[in-house]
Design an enzyme around this catalytic site. Structure first.
Site: not given
Length: 391
Positions: A69-70
């Site tokens: 999710s970065a």
């Protein structure tokens, strides 16, 4: 003692100490961290092996990993830059650009709702298979037909997987280019970033294998942590919860080491990058790097880190804070300072910027531990940066 490669400038030795300690005490297998200050690299470290699940090949300069999710922080920048260029109105209904989206009660979902996790679309009534998730068609079609789980704009909940198809389709409708292509042509290429949303075949050899690993038990006498009344772990155990359904929008879970998955464009979770690329990206959002161009105008930077969502998160259960596409400093995702903005990746990775101090950090790992936001290894590095700034 782990063999750490790379450099730190004077004053940032605490970052190296914390990085070494992650291997000694926190179960790290292979990782890298890069820190910029005022557009200049002040720490660039790597150690361990490229693959978390076996093999002895060392983590080298240029080794990349999937950052889960970065990736969302990179994807959000695309929409904000399109807004900065006058191509997207953040207060326009999504259906203005994507007419099929205006079904099942979504007529008043705004572009800013997508970025701030307020659209009410974290789940799908019928999850996608891994093949459907990456075909570029099934995800947007499912979301166009999906009814919101709550009144759009009235509350917030983390869109763990659906963020991929919401932002990806919107960018495609506005620009005629896929989000991954836009990143390659407008961000990664001009800035010289080893960062991809959709890994090219020519770069596959640079990417290590990730694996889920257990964090070491806390040593005796380390102190007792009070268990919160509610946690994302508890919510995930309930198959009917929004938490379980949001993270299970792709069922069964995709194999993140599969070349086909890595080649797909999944802006919520499929980005692949080096630590330097993530740090340099965030450094470029807040100022020029090595004499290059700054990405965000001051007004756009304000949009990115002005609170849009705060309080109990319907998916993550705990209190979260979001700007337009970015997690903000808070208990769920402690960053460097109140003005910091960025995004973690489930299990480890973290990238953020702090405009007031001029700091930008990128951390990537191949050992995915059981956490969603505040990974202890990443947090140790953040604390080390804070110590370095205090001198």
């Amino acid at each position: 003692m782990v063999d750490v490669q790379g450099t730190v400038t004077d004053g940032f030795e605490p970052v190296r100490d914390a990085f070494v300690e992650n291997f000694a005490r926190r179960g790290e297998r292979g990782a890298a961290v890069t820190v910029y200050r005022d557009g200049r690299k002040v720490a660039d470290l790597r150690a361990g092996t490229r693959d978390a699940d076996g093999g002895e090949e060392p983590w080298r300069h240029g080794t990349a990993q999937i950052v889960r999710s970065a990736t969302k922080g990179v994807a959000a920048a695309v929409l904000l830059l399109l807004h900065q260029r006058g191509q997207v109105d953040l207060d326009a209904p999504v259906g203005t650009y994507w007419p099929e989206f205006k079904a099942a009660g979504k007529e008043r979902v705004l572009v800013r709702h997508l970025l701030a996790h307020r659209a009410g679309l974290p789940v799908l009534d019928t999850p996608l298979t891994p093949a459907e998730a990456v075909d570029g068609v099934s995800g947007p079609r499912a979301l166009a037909a999906q009814a919101p789980a709550w009144e759009p704009g009235a509350d917030h909940g983390y869109h763990a997987q659906t963020y991929s198809w919401l932002l990806g389709e919107l960018v495609l409708r506005v620009t005629g280019r896929s989000l991954g292509t836009w990143v390659a042509e407008e961000i990664a290429g001009p800035l010289g970033l080893d960062l991809w949303i959709g890994l090219p075949d020519a770069e596959r050899h640079r990417v290590g294998r990730i694996a889920d690993i257990e964090a070491p038990a806390a040593p005796a006498g380390a102190g007792l942590r009070v268990r919160p009344k509610a946690s994302v772990t508890d919510a995930y155990r309930d198959p009917d919860s929004l938490t379980r359904r949001a993270f299970g929008a792709i069922t069964p879970a995709a194999d993140e080491n599969d070349p086909a998955y890595r080649a797909a464009e999944l802006p919520a979770s499929g980005g692949i990058a080096t630590a330097d690329a993530l740090a340099r990206f965030y450094a470029s959002l807040i100022g020029p790097v090595d004499g290059g161009r700054r990405l965000f105008a001051p007004a756009t930077l304000t949009l990115a880190r002005t609170e849009e969502s705060a309080g109990p998160d319907r998916v993550l259960v705990v209190n979260t804070r979001f700007g337009l596409g970015y997690m903000l400093h808070g208990p769920a995702s402690p960053l460097l300072a109140p003005g910091s903005f960025g995004h973690p990746g489930r299990g480890g990775s973290l990238a953020f910027a702090d405009p007031e101090s001029g700091i930008a950090l990128g951390y990537v790992t191949n050992g995915m531990q059981k956490n969603v936001t505040a990974d202890p290894r990443a947090q140790a590095l953040v604390r080390a940066v804070a110590r370095s700034l205090k001198g």
